[in-house]
Design a protein around this motif. Structure first.
Motif, PDB file in Angstrom:
ATOM      1  N   ALA A 156      21.129 -47.522  -4.330  1.00 26.59           N
ATOM      2  CA  ALA A 156      21.712 -46.579  -3.375  1.00 26.59           C
ATOM      3  C   ALA A 156      20.572 -45.762  -2.789  1.00 26.59           C
ATOM      4  O   ALA A 156      19.451 -45.743  -3.321  1.00 26.59           O
ATOM      5  N   HIS A 157      20.866 -45.073  -1.694  1.00 27.65           N
ATOM      6  CA  HIS A 157      19.850 -44.247  -1.037  1.00 27.65           C
ATOM      7  C   HIS A 157      19.487 -43.074  -1.945  1.00 27.65           C
ATOM      8  O   HIS A 157      20.356 -42.338  -2.408  1.00 27.65           O
ATOM      9  N   SER A 158      18.203 -42.909  -2.209  1.00 24.27           N
ATOM     10  CA  SER A 158      17.764 -41.742  -2.969  1.00 24.27           C
ATOM     11  C   SER A 158      17.988 -40.480  -2.134  1.00 24.27           C
ATOM     12  O   SER A 158      17.906 -40.505  -0.905  1.00 24.27           O
ATOM     13  N   ILE A 159      18.290 -39.407  -2.825  1.00 22.13           N
ATOM     14  CA  ILE A 159      18.399 -38.100  -2.188  1.00 22.13           C
ATOM     15  C   ILE A 159      17.647 -37.095  -3.056  1.00 22.13           C
ATOM     16  O   ILE A 159      17.357 -37.362  -4.230  1.00 22.13           O
ATOM     17  N   PRO A 160      17.295 -35.927  -2.515  1.00 18.25           N
ATOM     18  CA  PRO A 160      16.595 -34.925  -3.329  1.00 18.25           C
ATOM     19  C   PRO A 160      17.409 -34.536  -4.554  1.00 18.25           C
ATOM     20  O   PRO A 160      18.645 -34.470  -4.512  1.00 18.25           O
ATOM     21  N   ASP A 161      16.730 -34.287  -5.655  1.00 22.67           N
ATOM     22  CA  ASP A 161      17.400 -33.860  -6.879  1.00 22.67           C
ATOM     23  C   ASP A 161      18.294 -32.654  -6.625  1.00 22.67           C
ATOM     24  O   ASP A 161      19.402 -32.556  -7.162  1.00 22.67           O
ATOM     25  N   ALA A 162      17.802 -31.713  -5.797  1.00 22.26           N
ATOM     26  CA  ALA A 162      18.580 -30.501  -5.523  1.00 22.26           C
ATOM     27  C   ALA A 162      19.880 -30.833  -4.816  1.00 22.26           C
ATOM     28  O   ALA A 162      20.913 -30.205  -5.063  1.00 22.26           O
ATOM     29  N   MET A 163      19.854 -31.821  -3.927  1.00 23.88           N
ATOM     30  CA  MET A 163      21.065 -32.232  -3.228  1.00 23.88           C
ATOM     31  C   MET A 163      22.022 -32.936  -4.184  1.00 23.88           C
ATOM     32  O   MET A 163      23.240 -32.721  -4.152  1.00 23.88           O
ATOM     33  N   GLY A 217      26.743 -33.224  -9.255  1.00 25.42           N
ATOM     34  CA  GLY A 217      26.467 -34.524  -9.845  1.00 25.42           C
ATOM     35  C   GLY A 217      27.390 -35.645  -9.412  1.00 25.42           C
ATOM     36  O   GLY A 217      27.312 -36.751  -9.961  1.00 25.42           O
ATOM     37  N   ALA A 218      28.246 -35.414  -8.424  1.00 30.57           N
ATOM     38  CA  ALA A 218      29.246 -36.423  -8.062  1.00 30.57           C
ATOM     39  C   ALA A 218      28.614 -37.656  -7.420  1.00 30.57           C
ATOM     40  O   ALA A 218      29.153 -38.759  -7.557  1.00 30.57           O
ATOM     41  N   TYR A 219      27.510 -37.489  -6.721  1.00 29.38           N
ATOM     42  CA  TYR A 219      26.888 -38.643  -6.062  1.00 29.38           C
ATOM     43  C   TYR A 219      26.526 -39.716  -7.085  1.00 29.38           C
ATOM     44  O   TYR A 219      26.929 -40.876  -6.962  1.00 29.38           O
ATOM     45  N   GLU A 220      25.798 -39.336  -8.109  1.00 25.76           N
ATOM     46  CA  GLU A 220      25.408 -40.300  -9.133  1.00 25.76           C
ATOM     47  C   GLU A 220      26.612 -40.811  -9.909  1.00 25.76           C
ATOM     48  O   GLU A 220      26.705 -42.010 -10.216  1.00 25.76           O
ATOM     49  N   ALA A 221      27.540 -39.921 -10.230  1.00 27.25           N
ATOM     50  CA  ALA A 221      28.706 -40.321 -11.006  1.00 27.25           C
ATOM     51  C   ALA A 221      29.567 -41.329 -10.243  1.00 27.25           C
ATOM     52  O   ALA A 221      30.043 -42.322 -10.817  1.00 27.25           O
ATOM     53  N   SER A 265      12.320 -40.540   1.405  1.00 25.75           N
ATOM     54  CA  SER A 265      11.426 -40.251   2.523  1.00 25.75           C
ATOM     55  C   SER A 265      10.798 -38.873   2.469  1.00 25.75           C
ATOM     56  O   SER A 265      10.064 -38.515   3.376  1.00 25.75           O
ATOM     57  N   GLY A 266      11.083 -38.085   1.457  1.00 27.02           N
ATOM     58  CA  GLY A 266      10.541 -36.738   1.395  1.00 27.02           C
ATOM     59  C   GLY A 266       9.114 -36.713   0.898  1.00 27.02           C
ATOM     60  O   GLY A 266       8.572 -37.720   0.438  1.00 27.02           O
ATOM     61  N   TRP A 296      12.946 -36.376  -5.935  1.00 22.73           N
ATOM     62  CA  TRP A 296      14.085 -37.154  -5.469  1.00 22.73           C
ATOM     63  C   TRP A 296      14.568 -38.017  -6.640  1.00 22.73           C
ATOM     64  O   TRP A 296      13.855 -38.206  -7.629  1.00 22.73           O
ATOM     65  N   LEU A 297      15.769 -38.548  -6.515  1.00 19.35           N
ATOM     66  CA  LEU A 297      16.306 -39.398  -7.570  1.00 19.35           C
ATOM     67  C   LEU A 297      15.398 -40.602  -7.797  1.00 19.35           C
ATOM     68  O   LEU A 297      14.953 -41.252  -6.857  1.00 19.35           O
ATOM     69  N   GLU A 298      15.153 -40.918  -9.044  1.00 17.30           N
ATOM     70  CA  GLU A 298      14.295 -42.029  -9.449  1.00 17.30           C
ATOM     71  C   GLU A 298      14.977 -42.818 -10.562  1.00 17.30           C
ATOM     72  O   GLU A 298      15.910 -42.328 -11.181  1.00 17.30           O
ATOM     73  N   PRO A 299      14.524 -44.075 -10.810  1.00 21.25           N
ATOM     74  CA  PRO A 299      13.333 -44.738 -10.275  1.00 21.25           C
ATOM     75  C   PRO A 299      13.593 -45.427  -8.953  1.00 21.25           C
ATOM     76  O   PRO A 299      14.716 -45.819  -8.638  1.00 21.25           O
TER      77      PRO A 299
END
Length: 387
Positions: free
Chosen positions: A232-239, A248-252, A279-280, A286-289
């Motif tokens: 999935a598209h990575s997003i910033p951890d803060a987002m 945490g709903a995005y990952e869940a 892209s940041g 951002w979410l990893e790996p």
């Protein structure tokens, strides 16, 4: 050429190239305002009200000359270095400057029109974008001129997050405000966004069938042992931390969607959820790996084959065909890993049926669910104060 001089992005726009410390502050009132000033109703739609479905997407360029203006539109006011935009522009130029997302959205609109007609639902389907023509403001004006009184908004994202859900609410709010500020314009429709559909049966079926097809494409001796990797598209951890009412709903939601697809296509098989297309700046977590780093780790662990299924996307747009079919496949080749990439939902008949059912659920007065009925604080990311 689209008129970029018109004021766009009065509210935040674009996420894939936007560092989180450059996101504009967001107005929590817009989460309510885009539903006509009230929370979504659980009552059935009034008889005789002229309604429409709006497919709301990200947008993309239609030729070489559009690419840089499009990227500037996406990142306007974000301070993204010119060299970063030029690097991303090369991905588009590789495909003739044309983003595949436009034809994919046109195909989805056509499939929905056919599905609604077959089900006896007399409802026009419109298409608008956040970042390129046809813009959501123009689609909203067209609906108003056509006499539409209420619009159901289908975002081309199945998941929670600022860029995947809340920002689509704000796109609608921006379009409504633009119409309200024009004294010559007709009254526009009220609106409500359809809920998240990551676990909807047709979306799961489409992804499961694509995953099964991809597994079957491997040599017979690798099919049962290949590592399954959802992306999935990575997003910033803060987002990611504030996605959804409790965070945490995005990952869940992604984990749930991937699990459902694997359960249907390859019961009992383990899988990994990894990320792509970040892209940041390196200084911002951002979410990893990243999928490429994960492929290297798999090779080091002795894996021989991998099946990547991009469950975070609904169509094979640029970030799928470039980041996976080019970069990730190249990485796998360098590592000696057999690699197959599963398709996305696209216009799979079961997926299109599920979207119609989501629409019918709202028209019948079904209980509003996340994505339709969002608290004002949902997915809200506060921009740090600047000196």
């Amino acid at each position: 050429m689209t008129d970029l001089a018109r004021p766009r992005h009065l509210l935040p726009a674009g996420a894939s190239l936007t560092p989180p410390d450059q996101q504009p502050d967001q107005d929590p009132s817009l989460a309510v305002r885009n539903n006509g000033g009230v929370e979504p109703s659980a009552a059935p739609a009034p008889a005789g009200r002229r309604e429409a479905l709006l497919v709301l997407g990200f947008g993309g360029p239609e030729g070489h000359d559009d690419v840089m203006p499009f990227l500037e539109n996406v990142t306007r006011g974000r301070g993204i270095p010119r060299e970063r935009l030029e690097a991303v522009a090369e991905h588009y130029h590789h495909f003739g400057g044309v983003s595949p997302i436009n034809d994919q959205n046109k195909a989805l609109v056509a499939a929905l029109e056919a599905e609604l007609a077959a089900a006896g639902t007399a409802m026009p389907v419109y298409w608008g974008n956040r970042n390129w023509a046809p813009y959501v403001e123009d689609a909203w004006r067209q609906m108003a001129e056509d006499g539409v009184e209420h619009a159901y908004v289908l975002a081309t994202s199945a998941y929670a997050s600022f860029s995947g859900c809340r920002q689509y609410h704000e796109d609608v709010a921006r379009a409504r405000i633009a119409l309200e500020l024009d004294p010559a314009a007709p009254a526009g429709p009220t609106a409500e966004k359809l809920p998240h559909y990551f676990d909807a049966p047709g979306f799961v079926q489409a992804n499961a069938e694509a995953l099964a097809t991809a597994i079957a494409a491997l040599p017979a001796d690798l099919r049962d042992t290949a590592r399954l990797v959802a992306t999935a598209h990575s997003i910033p951890d803060a987002m990611a931390a504030v996605a959804g009412p409790q965070g945490g709903a995005y990952e869940a939601e992604l984990m749930r969607a991937a699990q459902l697809a694997v359960d249907a296509a390859a019961p009992g098989r383990p899988f990994d959820l990894v990320w792509q297309s970040r892209s940041g700046p390196p200084s911002v977590p951002w979410l990893e790996p990243d999928v490429n780093d994960h492929l290297r780790a798999l090779a080091e662990a002795g894996e021989k084959a991998v099946v990547v299924f991009p469950v975070g996307f609904i169509s094979d747009h640029l970030e799928v065909i470039w980041d996976l079919d080019n970069e990730a496949e190249e990485t796998a080749g360098e590592l000696g890993l057999a690699f197959v990439r599963a398709g996305t939902a696209g216009t799979h008949p079961a997926f299109v049926t599920t979207l119609r059912e989501l629409l019918e659920e709202r028209r019948a007065g079904g209980e509003p669910r996340l994505g339709t009925n969002c608290p004002a604080s949902c997915c809200f990311v506060q921009r740090p104060a600047r000196p």
